[in-house]
Design an enzyme around this catalytic site. Structure first.
Site, short mmCIF file in Angstrom:
data_model
loop_
_atom_site.label_atom_id
_atom_site.label_comp_id
_atom_site.label_asym_id
_atom_site.label_seq_id
_atom_site.Cartn_x
_atom_site.Cartn_y
_atom_site.Cartn_z
NE ARG A 285 -19.87 71.96 53.23
CZ ARG A 285 -20.83 70.53 53.59
NH1 ARG A 285 -21.61 70.91 52.75
NH2 ARG A 285 -20.39 69.61 54.31
CD GLU A 314 -25.25 78.29 54.23
OE1 GLU A 314 -25.61 77.95 55.68
OE2 GLU A 314 -25.40 77.90 53.41
CG HIS A 333 -27.31 75.09 54.76
ND1 HIS A 333 -25.36 74.48 54.85
CD2 HIS A 333 -26.91 73.05 55.29
CE1 HIS A 333 -25.42 73.75 54.74
NE2 HIS A 333 -25.66 72.62 54.86
#
Length: 372
Positions: A285, A314, A333
């Site tokens: 994370r 993000e 990601h």
């Protein structure tokens, strides 16, 4: 991406029958809504109905925009953000309201109030912050995540990135583009030491692949006690041994979930604990790393390289210093892979559905107190 899920065979009962027919009440069907994938083929729904004749399945696609999902996970929901949610028809709301179980990436706002029969939510990913697990628990709703479903492609991604760094592939690519034929050699991977923060499904798969390269594996796990061992690690450390592990590791891979304890776990002080020249990889994370301190560590040369598949914000803003930090390897990601994901997810869902119907313990139950 294949959309055929190839439903797994049922767990065998003592008489060898692999169907769920004898376990499902014949009088009243359990109502289940599959909200993700957004659109299943009729043949896939048919297979679910055939496999679980006592369950009535509905497919109602529901996929929230990233901004709303992120706001839910961070507890920053506003009326303006809620207005971006995809609409549901009255019939869809009624179907969801009657459901006892859901498989979903996102949940419509206020569902706990207007779906009183809901007993179980199967998340389609390992991250569950947007599903507000504490609130589900308060209503007696079980939440299971998909931890482990994407561990193989993520572990492959980690190894691929480390090879890219240590073999200096970027230099070779630049030389090819410039038509330069010049000897440039990378480093030896064999004999290097990898430290893994979070020995869950992803960390374990990373460790197993690193061992194929004859690396030494050090692992950190929150629950580890002094003297504990693990078959996938040469040494196992608890929280108190994290700094020692960092000082000995050529690469440190962050695989831990988001919890209050992991926020800014790698601040400026901890980054200085890393072995000079080490590579820091984050597939956990973004909240785990103080990004300003990370950029400083790269600019000073203390940290050899950073591989980030996750960031605090993000999508990453175009003006973020991370983009241009030296020896930074960024990706949006995307370390998992769509290939095979739905099949693995459906296998987990079907296994948990069997358990749910048989009133047996579910796999991957989320504990909101731990955060995963």
């Amino acid at each position: 991406m294949s959309r055929r899920y190839r439903l797994p065979a049922g767990r065998a009962d003592v008489d060898g029958d692999e169907t769920m027919t004898t376990r499902v009440p014949a009088v009243s069907k359990v109502q289940a809504v599959v909200m993700y994938p957004p659109a299943m083929e009729e043949s896939d729904l048919y297979e679910l109905h055939r496999r679980f004749p006592g369950v009535q399945f509905h497919n109602i696609g529901y996929f929230e925009p990233h901004g709303l999902r992120d706001a839910k996970a961070k507890g920053r929901v506003t009326e303006e953000v809620l207005a971006t949610a995809p609409p549901l028809t009255e019939q869809e709301r009624e179907t969801i309201a009657d459901a006892e179980l859901l498989m979903a990436l996102d949940l419509p706002h206020g569902i706990r109030e207007w779906a009183p029969r809901l007993r179980w939510v199967q998340a389609i990913g390992a991250g569950i912050g947007q599903l507000e697990p504490a609130k589900l628990k308060a209503e007696g709703i079980a939440l299971t995540n998909a931890a482990g479903v994407a561990s193989t492609p993520i572990a492959e991604f980690v190894i691929g990135r480390l090879l890219e760094v240590w073999k200096d592939i970027r230099v070779l690519e630049r030389q090819q583009r410039s038509h330069i034929w010049e000897m440039h050699q990378g480093l030896l991977v064999k004999g290097k030491t990898m430290g893994i923060v979070g020995l869950g499904a992803i960390g374990r798969d990373v460790a197993r692949r690193a061992r194929a390269f004859e690396m030494t594996i050090l692992a950190n796990r929150r629950s580890a006690q002094p003297g504990d061992t693990d078959p996938d690690a040469d040494e196992l450390f608890g929280p108190e041994g994290l700094d020692e592990m960092l000082s000995r590791s050529d690469a440190v891979v962050l695989c831990a979930p988001h919890t209050p304890e992991t926020i800014d776990l790698f601040d400026a002080q901890r980054l200085r604990r890393l072995k000079p020249g080490a590579v820091l990889v984050n597939v956990g994370r973004g909240s785990m790393i103080d990004e300003a301190a990370l950029v400083s560590s790269l600019e000073s040369g203390h940290l050899g390289a950073a591989v980030l598949d996750v960031t605090r914000e993000e999508p990453l803003p175009a003006d973020s210093p991370l983009w241009d930090a030296p020896n930074m390897y960024l990706s949006p990601h995307c370390s998992t892979a769509s290939e095979g994901y739905n099949e693995a997810l459906m296998e987990l869902f079907c296994d948990n559905l069997e358990r749910f119907l048989a009133e047996e313990p579910l796999r991957n139950v989320v504990d909101p107190d731990r955060g995963y």
